[in-house]
Write an enzyme that holds these catalytic residues in place. Structure first.
Site, short mmCIF file in Angstrom:
data_model
loop_
_atom_site.label_atom_id
_atom_site.label_comp_id
_atom_site.label_asym_id
_atom_site.label_seq_id
_atom_site.Cartn_x
_atom_site.Cartn_y
_atom_site.Cartn_z
N SER B 187 8.87 8.00 2.18
CA SER B 187 9.86 7.11 1.56
C SER B 187 11.27 7.63 1.83
CB SER B 187 9.56 7.02 0.06
OG SER B 187 10.20 5.94 -0.53
N ARG B 256 13.23 1.16 -13.56
CA ARG B 256 12.05 1.92 -13.17
C ARG B 256 10.80 1.05 -13.16
NH1 ARG B 256 9.94 6.22 -10.41
NH2 ARG B 256 8.14 7.09 -11.48
N ASP B 351 1.22 -0.95 2.02
CA ASP B 351 2.60 -0.63 1.61
C ASP B 351 3.50 -1.81 1.98
OD1 ASP B 351 5.15 0.35 1.19
OD2 ASP B 351 4.83 2.23 2.26
N HIS B 384 2.77 1.58 -1.53
CA HIS B 384 3.71 2.62 -1.12
C HIS B 384 3.32 3.99 -1.71
CE1 HIS B 384 7.42 4.20 0.40
NE2 HIS B 384 7.89 4.49 -0.78
N ASP B 385 2.77 3.97 -2.90
CA ASP B 385 2.32 5.20 -3.56
C ASP B 385 1.30 5.99 -2.74
OD1 ASP B 385 3.60 5.78 -5.85
OD2 ASP B 385 2.04 5.09 -7.21
#
Lengths: 410, 410
Positions: B187, B256, B351, B384-385
């Site tokens: 990232s 967040r 992702d 994405h994690d």
């Protein structure tokens, strides 16, 4: 005022539903309040609606059109309301088309509804109403609660898509409609169309759910919840009791900006904005607007807060989250067992909020029940917004489907 | 306190980098302030960092690991800091693994860094530092501005990824590192890795950009902007000058929560939460928590606000938005012309924040320059994690790639 309308008439184009006025129907007055899914009761209920075309003598040519989260009753034609209850941007982020007419007064689905258009007002009696819980003329949290003489705010009962449809049924009966030739809508509008087919199977000849789902995904619930949190975090929200004070404008704007991203697609945003800068040659190295996409989103937020109530945003997103046709049934095929309508299910390739696989689930469940269903996945880069923008492909599909239904009946 | 550490030592597992302490390096003191991309100057600058393993005599076995938006210097091992500067949840939304160790003190990439692990601390000297602009020990907007004796707030200069890397270069020189065996990160960490290969081509033997892009997409900028607007809309933000007052907690939590959705995938959210209700059998018909996914997101927001500074969120997202390797060059291939490192580019199938096509653009541009590049798209539903969670597939790729680079050099 009469000359103002005359001037507008001169600009009405061929294919337009013409000058239209939003109407109002009130029912469920005490002691006949409407019972809701929550167990609470609501009344009196006013529904804002518009109609285009004429109900035929058999009273079976009605096409019900349902709007999405931020839409309203003004689906087609040019609003004769000088205060302009409707706007071209009510339906998601569709860009107002350019033309000689004041597009701000054009209905949100004017490209699909009118004489000779996909939903042909020369043939069909088209009705579109604002959902209950909304803020565009129908009873919602910003309406006056007759019991207190103050706006409902959060004391407004949490409503469901089924409740919205229950209220619409009262309107349809009031209008003398006997049969629904078709129930049509995109997004939340598609949920209402599906619910009509489930709630009133003997009345609905056909159903066109577009860019929708039989139940919202976890990701969809998550986006809605962040939007709600943005509103409820706003210092001016005051637990929904803000109508005589400042309104929670920044929170609502953030919710809208976020939602707006989910209506577009990575590809459409790339084509529309890319990394182009706004009014500057180089990065500004500050927190003002650098990129065009930022400017666009801020504008979306700002124009939305002028026409939408923050509490309605909470109630309508909650209704969307709650929508789940499978609830209380084993699965979707069981849930759709009683349905008798013919179906045209439309999805868009780049719609990631209501992805095509969700439409296919509906199609599969309908097929399992032997229902006559056509499925069309329209290739489009517009994302979820495509149902407002892909005029040609949808016109082709919907026009033929309605004609076929009108000829064959259910 | 010593017994507390002893107790911790007993629980250190095989493969762990062990008990670690964050270190601090300060430079750019007056009049030697560091010049930034914006043209402004910053100094003194403190960088918080950790290192694992030993620098060899040739001083060429350093692996630089870079963290993502919300990460910090504590990448591996167990933090010996009793106040716990680091937490297992620093790296996006990865769930803390369960085990005998207090996972809250585990580094954010502990599954990848340690003796015998993918980034083997028996072989390599691994360094991870907190980015400037951050709030986890390095100089950022919450640091005291020596000119005013008050926190910088918005007077902190807007920094870029290149500025972050410039500062890291000072740290690397200070540590006596001669060559970078590999620059590795996911990232924003991948952007830093790419920037190292571009800024210091003669120093970097290899580069492993993971789940990243050579420039953020319009959609990515849009999500960042909505997060910033949520913070700046908070009544307690006070134009960034809140350090002696209430902090903009709800705004940061909303930012967040939103970002967190983009780190997962539709599929992973479906599997993890679906439409399951939280602590109730039926809908609550109110605006408290109905669904598990809502509860999870609120928890993510709440735990984040305890460890992250709202202004740092603004500055770091801005650096991410500004990152564009092609800037000032015609295209990416031109921008990468000077690069000399070997590359391993990793992307994850689900992702959608940094989609695989963006990694492929990097690969294509490297290939156009005759660079030795391997590309791996790891099938994963984690979104994405995945770069924090897909341990096995990444270990397999990275271990071999580092060994090969160590043997062959650049």
């Amino acid at each position: 005022m009469s000359s103002e309308i005359e001037m507008s008439v001169q600009t009405v184009e061929a294919g337009s539903a013409g000058l239209v006025k939003t109407q109002y129907f009130t029912f469920a007055e005490s002691p006949l309040e409407m019972e809701l899914d929550s167990g609470e009761k609501l009344g009196p209920i006013t529904i804002a609606y518009e109609s285009y075309g004429r109900l035929n003598d058999e009273r079976d040519n009605a096409v019900l059109v349902f709007h999405a989260l931020s839409g309203d009753a003004h689906a087609a034609g040019i609003s004769a309301d000088p205060t302009g209850i409707s706007a071209a941007d009510t339906g998601f982020g569709a860009e107002a088309a350019k033309g000689p007419v004041d597009r701000k007064k054009l209905g949100w689905w004017d490209n699909m509804i009118g004489p000779g258009k996909a939903i042909d007002t020369d043939k069909y009696f088209v009705v579109c109403s604002n959902v209950i819980g909304g803020c565009r003329g129908s009873t919602g949290p910003s309406s006056i609660n007759p019991a207190t003489d103050r706006p409902y705010g959060l004391s407004f009962p949490v409503i469901t898509v089924r409740d919205m449809v229950r209220a619409q049924r009262q309107l349809v009966d009031h209008l003398g409609v006997k049969r629904i030739l078709s129930a049509v809508g995109g997004s939340l509008g598609g949920m209402q169309a599906l619910q009509w087919a489930v709630s009133y199977p003997d009345m609905v000849d056909s159903c066109i759910p577009i860019a929708t789902a039989a139940r919202l995904s976890a990701q969809g619930i998550a986006f809605d919840e962040v939007g709600r949190q943005a509103i409820m975090a706003d210092q001016h929200w005051h637990a929904g009791d803000y109508y005589d004070k400042n309104t929670p404008i920044p929170g609502l704007a953030v919710a809208r900006m976020l939602a707006h991203i989910t209506y577009l697609s990575d590809e459409s945003m790339h084509h529309k904005f890319g990394r182009r800068l706004r009014d500057r040659e180089k990065y500004g190295y500050d927190f003002s607007t650098d990129f065009e996409v930022e400017s666009y989103l801020r504008h979306q937020g700002e124009s939305f807060i002028r026409r939408f109530d923050a509490n309605s945003y909470l109630f309508i997103t909650k209704a969307i989250d709650y929508f789940d046709l499978t609830e209380g049934h084993g699965g979707l095929a069981v849930a759709l067992r009683a349905v008798k309508s013919r179906f045209l299910v439309i999805a868009f390739s780049s719609d990631w909020l209501y992805p095509p696989y969700q439409s296919k689930e509906i199609v599969k469940a309908l097929k399992a029940n032997g229902i006559d269903v056509s499925y069309c996945e329209i290739p489009s880069s517009y994302g979820h917004d495509a149902f407002l923008l892909e005029e040609e492909a949808q016109t082709h599909m919907i026009r033929g489907f309605l004609k076929y239904t009108a000829r064959k009946g259910r």
